[in-house]
Design an enzyme around this catalytic site. Structure first.
Site, PDB file in Angstrom:
ATOM      1  CD  GLU A 177     107.089   9.123 129.710  1.00  0.00           C
ATOM      2  OE1 GLU A 177     106.479   8.602 128.761  1.00  0.00           O
ATOM      3  OE2 GLU A 177     107.461  10.321 129.712  1.00  0.00           O
TER       4      GLU A 177
ATOM      5  CB  ALA B 195     110.722   9.218 129.750  1.00  0.00           C
TER       6      ALA B 195
END
Ligand SMILES: [Zn+2]
Length: 643
Positions: A88, A54
């Protein structure tokens, strides 16, 4: 807050669960970082063909869409996805609100996010120690492995150019950095650490920083001088090994006890550690902790007089509770206890440490592959941490493939296949273990009986109780039947028709590459190495499945073709002029030859390395793989002595 994916997979998107993980993370980070989410909206976009896990663009996270599960997964996969989501999200503060001044501090934002994800999981879990067992089984395992490669480097690296940056998205930057942050939290105290972090965000919001800025905030909050800590842990590379050195009297009581510390010649730093030493005794049906002392150690040997006079227990565990970052060696009696009774250890963190210590000993040629397989077969069925289960099944398979002496290899592969088959038969219907073991059994399948059974599963017969042969499991079975030569190209095409999706196309390409025929290998090599327009995910799948055990005859020509491919990559020749890092790394790393008979290849490789000009990044990857080969040879030699 939006969650987006392709329409064709939207039916599989478990948006409620993803939203719950995300909002829990928001609550935690806003509270502990003392700074409200600064960017308004927050989108998470699942995209196909993504090269990494990600990426934390401000307010718009991009994630690989394998995280939208089309098939049943074990708890380990859900935990891994939650970990990525939290990682994230924490970057919105550490990375985006406050950004590193230069790439030298790449490790700081990645390590911090890796720590923050496990911290958030531990704060919200029913059993906080479960999150740290997972951290030990996953991240620390990765860190120790990377730290023993010839390419290891200090956590705080000098990033001279972008090529150095690309190479350093590795286990040091993520996992070792996070491991030493965990240790730093223990060193300054949790509250002082969080207070320092809050002060750091308050002072540097919307600005750029370097390591010294964070250390200063932590020093103010904790009142501790961190310069020595930084020198030992951030500015020097390598992992120390700790072992217990003791003597006992005729009653079996310790007359002396010390912790010995060693380092490798390449990275000789001995460090200061605070560790716990656990004493475990077999009582009834469990291996129970009967004593624990904490000691500060430094240098080559540190006495632990607190233990003198105590009776030697069945197992002595240095670094109990995983307080420091170090490899652990078990003494002879403790190792025997661990190998014979690991299934009787009740604490998941203790088991994680024992799994780690025994895997290190196996990789360091101090525990024969055959003993490691027996250990995993004994303990994996009752291991509650599914992350550990996933790693253990993979590690045991690779020990059977690569660490067994060549003469014992076939026997060990059968032993592993039968062991996994038996565990599968005895696992609870519908359980995560059943699924994990079914996947492992497909990978372990070695003979006609196993292949017949897998074929029956595909046809819907003899399927283990409570197991669904869904698309993902189907492709795992297909790839392994292809490896065993049981499927034709047409059979694989028929599978692709059943699952005519981007994932299906990748899996079909991988299955074709796994077939033991010269034509399949030639076609796979052309696609992965020479084809100009191959999609990244397909190329990755082919590279992962190309080298297979028991296919040396058809794979032999590719020993030399690998050298040619590496030279073309290094020179950016042909299709490599326009191909990026991921495609290059897939070839260099996964198409690296892995013959059964390794010694002649090592000699050819060394000759080629000595006489070929290669860029630094190409050489680094090949030397890492060479190190894996030499390790396998050492393990094979040690296993042969024992055998
Ligand atoms: Zn990150």
């Amino acid at each position: 807050m939006a969650i987006l994916c392709r329409q064709s997979i939207a039916q599989h998107l478990d948006a409620d669960l993803i939203r719950k993980v995300t909002t829990t993370g928001f609550d935690l980070f806003e509270k502990h970082f003392g700074f409200g989410y600064p960017f308004g909206k927050y989108d998470q976009v699942f995209v196909p063909e993504y090269n990494s896990g990600a990426m934390e663009n401000v307010g718009c996270i991009v994630l690989r869409d394998e995280y939208v599960f089309r098939s049943r997964q074990t708890e380990a996969t859900y935990q891994s996805r939650a970990n990525t989501i939290l990682h994230e999200l924490s970057h919105m503060w550490f990375g985006d609100l406050v950004t590193m001044r230069w790439w030298d501090d790449l490790w700081l934002k990645e390590s911090f996010a890796t720590w923050a994800a496990s911290f958030a999981a531990s704060e919200t879990a029913a059993d906080p120690s479960a999150a740290w067992s997972m951290f030990c089984n996953g991240n620390k395992n990765w860190a120790y492995r990377q730290d023993q490669l010839p390419s290891t480097h200090p956590i705080s690296a000098d990033m001279v150019d972008l090529e150095a940056v690309e190479q350093n998205f590795d286990g040091i930057t993520y996992a070792k950095g996070a491991s030493v942050l965990v240790q730093l939290v223990a060193f300054v105290g949790r509250e002082a650490f969080l207070e320092g972090v809050r002060a750091y965000f308050a002072e540097h919001a919307y600005g750029n920083t370097e390591l010294a800025d964070l250390l200063l905030a932590l020093e103010h909050a904790s009142g501790r001088d961190l310069s020595g800590w930084s020198g030992q842990w951030l500015e020097t590379a390598g992992v120390n090994t700790l072992s217990a050195d003791f003597a006992t009297d005729e009653d079996g009581r310790f007359t002396s006890f010390a912790i010995e510390q060693t380092a490798t010649p390449a990275w000789p730093t001995l460090r200061s550690h605070r560790i716990a030493i656990g004493l475990y005794q077999l009582i009834g049906d469990s291996l129970t902790r009967v004593g624990r002392v904490e000691v500060d150690i430094a240098g080559a040997s540190t006495a632990a007089p607190e233990l003198v006079g105590l009776r030697q227990p069945d197992l002595v565990l240095p670094n109990d509770d995983d307080l420091t970052y170090a490899k652990v060696r078990l003494d002879r009696r403790s190792l025997r206890t661990a190998v014979e009774h690991i299934n009787k250890v009740t604490s998941p963190l203790t088991r994680a440490l024992l799994w780690g210590a025994t895997w290190d000993m196996c990789r360091d040629a101090e525990l024969p592959a055959i003993d490691y397989l027996d250990l995993v077969i004994r303990g994996v069925g009752t291991e509650s941490d599914l992350t550990a289960v996933r790693y253990l099944l993979g590690q045991a398979q690779s020990a059977a493939n690569s660490y067994a002496p060549v003469g014992l290899r076939t026997e060990l592969l059968h032993r592993w296949q039968d062991g996994v088959g038996s565990l599968l038969a005895h696992s609870a219907p519908g359980s995560d273990h059943k699924l994990a073991l079914a996947r492992a059994f497909a990978a372990a399948s070695q003979d006609a009986a196993a292949a017949d059974l897998l074929t029956a599963w595909l046809g819907g017969t003899a399927v283990p109780d409570g197991l669904t042969i869904d698309p993902e499991l189907r492709w795992i079975i297909v790839a392994n039947l292809a490896r065993l030569g049981r499927l034709t190209d047409d059979d694989i095409s028929a599978e692709l028709e059943r699952d005519n999706t981007i994932t299906g196309a990748e899996q079909a390409a991988g299955a074709r590459a796994a077939q033991p025929t010269a034509a399949a290998k030639a076609s796979a090599w052309r696609l992965a190495v020479e084809e100009d327009t191959i999609p990244n995910g397909t190329q990755h799948a082919i590279c992962m499945k190309f080298w297979q055990r028991d296919q040396d005859v058809v794979l032999f020509p590719y020993l030399h073709r690998y050298f040619e491919a590496a030279e073309a990559i290094s020179a950016s020749a042909g299709p490599w002029a326009s191909r990026g890092m991921s495609l290059r790394n897939n070839v260099l790393r996964y198409l690296f030859p892995w013959p059964v008979d390794k010694q002649p290849f090592v000699e050819e490789l060394d000759d080629w390395l000595a006489n070929t000009e290669l860029t630094g990044s190409v050489r680094r990857t090949i030397e890492e793989r060479r190190d894996d080969l030499l390790r396998a040879l050492r393990c094979q030699a040690a296993g042969a002595l024992v055998g």
